[in-house]
Design a protein around this motif. Structure first.
Motif, short mmCIF file in Angstrom:
data_model
loop_
_atom_site.label_atom_id
_atom_site.label_comp_id
_atom_site.label_asym_id
_atom_site.label_seq_id
_atom_site.Cartn_x
_atom_site.Cartn_y
_atom_site.Cartn_z
N LYS A 168 0.86 -1.18 0.00
CA LYS A 168 0.00 0.00 0.00
C LYS A 168 0.90 1.23 0.00
O LYS A 168 1.74 1.38 0.88
N LEU A 169 0.77 2.06 -1.02
CA LEU A 169 1.54 3.29 -1.11
C LEU A 169 0.61 4.49 -0.96
O LEU A 169 -0.49 4.52 -1.51
N GLN A 185 -3.27 10.73 -2.30
CA GLN A 185 -3.64 9.54 -3.05
C GLN A 185 -3.10 8.31 -2.35
O GLN A 185 -2.05 8.35 -1.69
N SER A 186 -3.82 7.20 -2.47
CA SER A 186 -3.42 5.97 -1.81
C SER A 186 -3.88 4.78 -2.65
O SER A 186 -5.01 4.79 -3.17
N SER A 187 -3.02 3.80 -2.80
CA SER A 187 -3.36 2.61 -3.58
C SER A 187 -2.79 1.37 -2.90
O SER A 187 -1.66 1.39 -2.40
N GLU A 188 -3.57 0.30 -2.90
CA GLU A 188 -3.11 -1.00 -2.44
C GLU A 188 -3.15 -1.95 -3.63
O GLU A 188 -4.16 -2.03 -4.33
N LEU A 208 1.06 0.74 -11.86
CA LEU A 208 1.87 1.95 -11.83
C LEU A 208 1.27 2.92 -10.82
O LEU A 208 0.11 3.32 -10.93
N PHE A 209 2.07 3.26 -9.82
CA PHE A 209 1.68 4.31 -8.87
C PHE A 209 2.21 5.63 -9.44
O PHE A 209 3.43 5.80 -9.57
N ILE A 210 1.31 6.53 -9.79
CA ILE A 210 1.69 7.75 -10.50
C ILE A 210 1.55 8.96 -9.59
O ILE A 210 0.49 9.20 -9.01
N VAL A 211 2.64 9.69 -9.44
CA VAL A 211 2.63 10.95 -8.70
C VAL A 211 2.60 12.07 -9.74
O VAL A 211 3.56 12.23 -10.49
N VAL A 225 7.00 8.84 0.14
CA VAL A 225 5.75 8.10 0.16
C VAL A 225 5.70 7.27 1.44
O VAL A 225 6.73 6.98 2.06
N ASN A 226 4.50 6.91 1.84
CA ASN A 226 4.31 6.03 2.98
C ASN A 226 4.03 4.62 2.45
O ASN A 226 3.21 4.44 1.56
N VAL A 227 4.73 3.65 3.01
CA VAL A 227 4.64 2.27 2.54
C VAL A 227 4.10 1.37 3.65
O VAL A 227 4.53 1.46 4.79
#
Length: 235
Positions: A168-169, A185-188, A208-211, A225-227
């Motif tokens: 999870k980022l 934004q947050s994605s798992e 792809l986690f896109i900033v 980022v938080n991991v």
């Protein structure tokens, strides 16, 4: 071959320390323990006896490969042919490539990491299925620049492709200037496990986690980022 070599070396070391090597006994007065091996008849007899004792390494090769903790993985560096265990890879990353590495403080608890362009690594230790053995896991976060911002792809360097992992980022920023003042934004997502024998997986087949560029300026040295490692590899 890797496991067989490890098993043979470990067995010989234990044998020298704890019990007599199999096969015909010879006088070793005035000689090192190894010198007693080097007559043709004695060497053959002892080698055959050792092969019998370590034969389990070669039995059911496919099944053994699914659980062997000594299976090697490759270095992701371009044109780098280094192959080794998890511990050897980490030493190689630090000594040769100087890639940044962050250690998870507590299992399944989020932590911040400052990602630089290129390869960034995370190590985590989790209990195995027997709840006794502790396994070390190695994650690779690859950050690259794009016209629309930065992309982050994640992989788990692991000898077993069938294993599963999840990350999870989370990225957020608060600014008093620029076009974006607040962004979150947050994605798992699932993470591919690979031993890198065929190189890095195709990014187009990974999450792809896109900033976005509007939230992360081009002149920023790193992206924080938080991991959370929500699921470590199952093996």
């Amino acid at each position: 071959m890797w496991c067989a070599l490890h098993a043979m070396t470990s067995w010989v070391c234990r044998a020298a320390a704890t019990f007599v090597l199999p096969g015909p006994q010879v006088a070793t007065t005035g000689a090192t323990p190894w010198s007693s091996w080097w007559t043709p008849s004695v060497f053959r007899a002892r080698t055959l006896a050792m092969a019998a004792l370590t034969g389990r390494v070669y039995h059911n090769r496919e099944g053994h490969a699914q659980v062997c903790p000594h299976m090697p993985c490759r270095c992701p560096g371009q044109a780098c042919g280094f192959v080794g265990s998890m511990a050897a890879l980490l030493r190689h990353f630090a000594a040769v490539h100087r890639w940044p590495c962050t250690t998870e403080d507590e299992a399944a608890v989020g932590f911040d990491i400052e990602l630089r362009d290129g390869f960034n690594f995370i190590t985590a230790v989790r209990a195995a299925t027997d709840q006794v053995t502790m396994n070390q896991h190695l994650f690779l976060l690859n950050m690259e620049r794009a016209p629309f911002g930065r992309t982050i792809t994640a992989f788990c360097i692991h000898p077993f492709h069938t294993s599963t992992a999840m990350l999870k980022l989370t990225y957020e920023c608060y600014r008093s200037f620029d076009t974006c003042s607040t962004h979150h934004q947050s994605s798992e997502f699932k993470v591919a496990c690979t031993d890198l024998s065929n190189g890095l997986p195709d990014p187009s087949e990974c999450f792809l986690f896109i900033v976005p560029r509007s939230a992360c300026r081009d002149d920023e040295e790193f992206t924080k980022v938080n991991v959370v490692i929500t699921q470590a590899p199952s093996q």
